[in-house]
Design a protein around this motif. Structure first.
Motif, PDB file in Angstrom:
ATOM      1  N   SER A  36       0.831  -1.210   0.000  1.00 26.09           N
ATOM      2  CA  SER A  36       0.000   0.000   0.000  1.00 26.09           C
ATOM      3  C   SER A  36       0.860   1.253   0.000  1.00 26.09           C
ATOM      4  O   SER A  36       0.586   2.217  -0.735  1.00 26.09           O
ATOM      5  CB  SER A  36      -0.939  -0.007   1.211  1.00 26.09           C
ATOM      6  OG  SER A  36      -1.775  -1.139   1.203  1.00 26.09           O
TER       7      SER A  36
ATOM      8  N   ARG B   2     -11.053   6.098  -3.016  1.00 26.65           N
ATOM      9  CA  ARG B   2     -10.186   5.106  -2.372  1.00 26.65           C
ATOM     10  C   ARG B   2     -11.001   3.964  -1.788  1.00 26.65           C
ATOM     11  O   ARG B   2     -10.576   2.790  -1.865  1.00 26.65           O
ATOM     12  CB  ARG B   2      -9.367   5.775  -1.269  1.00 26.65           C
ATOM     13  CG  ARG B   2      -8.364   6.801  -1.782  1.00 26.65           C
ATOM     14  CD  ARG B   2      -7.574   7.387  -0.628  1.00 26.65           C
ATOM     15  NE  ARG B   2      -6.628   8.395  -1.094  1.00 26.65           N
ATOM     16  CZ  ARG B   2      -5.835   9.094  -0.289  1.00 26.65           C
ATOM     17  NH1 ARG B   2      -5.869   8.884   1.022  1.00 26.65           N
ATOM     18  NH2 ARG B   2      -5.009   9.982  -0.790  1.00 26.65           N
TER      19      ARG B   2
ATOM     20  N   THR C  81     -12.031   1.684  -4.617  1.00 28.50           N
ATOM     21  CA  THR C  81     -10.872   0.946  -5.130  1.00 28.50           C
ATOM     22  C   THR C  81     -10.489  -0.191  -4.190  1.00 28.50           C
ATOM     23  O   THR C  81     -10.190  -1.313  -4.646  1.00 28.50           O
ATOM     24  CB  THR C  81      -9.689   1.900  -5.321  1.00 28.50           C
ATOM     25  OG1 THR C  81     -10.075   2.973  -6.195  1.00 28.50           O
ATOM     26  CG2 THR C  81      -8.503   1.184  -5.923  1.00 28.50           C
ATOM     27  N   CYS C  82     -10.484   0.066  -2.894  1.00 29.30           N
ATOM     28  CA  CYS C  82     -10.162  -0.985  -1.924  1.00 29.30           C
ATOM     29  C   CYS C  82     -11.186  -2.118  -1.981  1.00 29.30           C
ATOM     30  O   CYS C  82     -10.835  -3.307  -1.870  1.00 29.30           O
ATOM     31  CB  CYS C  82     -10.103  -0.398  -0.521  1.00 29.30           C
ATOM     32  SG  CYS C  82      -8.708   0.722  -0.251  1.00 29.30           S
ATOM     33  N   TRP C  83     -12.448  -1.778  -2.155  1.00 31.25           N
ATOM     34  CA  TRP C  83     -13.475  -2.820  -2.266  1.00 31.25           C
ATOM     35  C   TRP C  83     -13.237  -3.688  -3.502  1.00 31.25           C
ATOM     36  O   TRP C  83     -13.323  -4.921  -3.436  1.00 31.25           O
ATOM     37  CB  TRP C  83     -14.867  -2.202  -2.325  1.00 31.25           C
ATOM     38  CG  TRP C  83     -15.917  -3.176  -2.769  1.00 31.25           C
ATOM     39  CD1 TRP C  83     -16.361  -3.380  -4.039  1.00 31.25           C
ATOM     40  CD2 TRP C  83     -16.610  -4.117  -1.943  1.00 31.25           C
ATOM     41  NE1 TRP C  83     -17.306  -4.380  -4.075  1.00 31.25           N
ATOM     42  CE2 TRP C  83     -17.479  -4.857  -2.783  1.00 31.25           C
ATOM     43  CE3 TRP C  83     -16.592  -4.409  -0.574  1.00 31.25           C
ATOM     44  CZ2 TRP C  83     -18.308  -5.852  -2.306  1.00 31.25           C
ATOM     45  CZ3 TRP C  83     -17.424  -5.415  -0.101  1.00 31.25           C
ATOM     46  CH2 TRP C  83     -18.268  -6.119  -0.964  1.00 31.25           C
TER      47      TRP C  83
END
Length: 433
Positions: free
Chosen positions: A201, A224, A227-229
């Motif tokens: 990360s 963000r 995107t993380c999901w």
């Protein structure tokens, strides 16, 4: 003695060279410019009342009198006082004073809605020609302009090794993390996995803060999260969906690490493709002589760069799946990588709203697909799970992320073909208003 040409719109083009004719056309009276503009657009000519008869001035008897000189200088002041380009320069004064070259003025004008048709009202064939005149006429501070030009000219070559190395870090650290997970167990393996996620990360954040993928505007906060999901679904979503369709999950399922490893290594070709697109687009911006010509030349470039990235991404997916002994998720990981590249490319050029909407829509579609499978277990709600179960049984669990991310990526590609082909999208951020 040759007779003087008759006054009227465009009369100067009869006997003057092009430079003098252009300068004289800019100094024509307002009524003549209105007549010429109406004639060029095909609209009816405005009615201009005939001038009242004027008695000959007394200064004609004595051509060398002071009154005659004042009349000549006053007429010159009256002609230059209606300069339309000067009024446009005053309206965009900050843009003209901060611009390093005429291309930045052209990009700023285009961002404010000035088109080639608008430039024709200022006696110019396109926005680029109008910007060149504005850049040539604006006064500048000689002590500041050279420093700005030096800073802009030294940007690409001086920082290229830094962002090129940073773009390789996410994939390298991701591979090292997987190696560490294979040689550890228990709590140590959990610690290695957590440290690896943090390291990847941080490397990804460093790679996106420099180079061609650097955001030039404040991103939407939800970007963000979406995107993380999407990355989490690429790691665990297919296994969860397969277990849910089969009636589970009854036990833990193995995460799909090959797609994430391929996406981590894809940061490097994504950055290089973005650099190639920006560099070639700026060169074509310098050689283009119209907004439509520039858009027509950049649109195939965008599609070619996008196709080049897809080839590199699919190669990385196949290699990662072969090395780790997993199934190659071309549909899910391929469309997710395409979506992330287009979203970041738009963000790097100052377009942040559309990427947030597209990423959110893809994440919502994936979450809805999983929820419908579990909701189908409720009494009388079995019909809710039929579409997803049919798709998974027919084409596999990768169908859901493939359709969700593919539709979002296609939407962003159409949007990028409209926005990234504008001159304003390639103007330097420190000079664009």
């Amino acid at each position: 003695m040759e007779p003087e040409p008759e006054a009227g719109p465009g009369f100067l083009a009869r006997g003057l060279d092009p430079a003098a004719a252009e300068e004289a056309l800019l100094n024509e009276p307002v009524a003549w410019r209105a007549t010429a503009a109406a004639a060029s657009t095909g609209s009816p000519l405005p009615y201009t009342p005939p001038p009242p008869p004027a008695s000959p001035p007394s200064s004609l008897a004595n051509p060398g009198s002071p009154a005659k000189a004042d009349e000549a200088t006053g007429g010159s002041r009256r002609r230059t006082g209606v300069d339309p380009v000067k009024a446009l320069m005053h309206r965009h004064r900050e843009l003209c004073e901060r611009a390093v070259d005429a291309l930045e003025i052209a990009a700023g004008l285009e961002a404010h809605g000035v088109t080639d048709r608008t430039a024709a009202r200022f006696r110019h064939r396109d926005v680029f020609s109008l910007a060149e005149e504005m850049y040539a006429r604006v006064p500048r501070d000689s002590d500041i302009a050279p420093e700005t030009q030096h800073a802009v000219s030294d940007t690409p070559r001086g920082r290229r090794p830094v962002w090129a190395v940073l773009a390789l870090l996410p994939g390298t650290l991701g591979a090292l993390t997987l190696v560490g997970l294979n040689f550890t167990g228990g709590r140590l393996r959990l610690a290695v996995g957590a440290a690896g996620v943090l390291a990847v990360s941080a490397a990804l954040r460093a790679a996106l803060r420099r180079g061609p993928l650097r955001a030039t505007a404040h991103t939407v906060p939800a970007t963000r999260a979406w995107t993380c999901w999407l990355l989490a679904y690429a790691l665990l979503g297919d296994g969860l969906l397969s277990a849910a369709v089969a009636g589970g999950p009854d036990e833990a399922w193995a995460p799909a690490t090959a797609p994430l490893l391929a996406l981590a290594f894809a940061v490097a070709p994504g950055a290089w493709c973005a650099q190639l697109f920006g560099a070639v687009a700026r060169r074509r911006l310098a050689s283009s002589r119209g907004l439509e010509e520039f858009a027509a030349s950049v649109r195939p470039l965008l599609l070619a760069v996008f196709a080049l990235f897809l080839c590199a991404l699919w190669t990385l997916i196949g290699v990662a799946a072969a090395v780790l002994g997993q199934d190659a998720a071309y549909a899910g990981a391929g469309t997710l990588g395409a979506l992330l590249l287009l979203a970041r490319l738009l963000t790097a050029h100052g377009r942040t709203h559309a990427p947030a909407v597209a990423l959110g829509a893809a994440a919502a579609a994936e979450a809805l697909a999983v929820c419908t499978v579990f909701a189908g277990r409720l009494p009388g709600c079995g019909f809710l799970a039929v579409p997803v179960e049919t798709a998974v049984d027919t084409w596999g669990p990768g169908t859901v992320p493939g359709l969700a991310c593919g539709a979002a990526a296609l939407t962003l590609l159409v949007h990028a073909a409209r926005t990234l082909t504008r001159a304003s999208a390639h103007a330097p951020t420190d000079t664009t208003p």
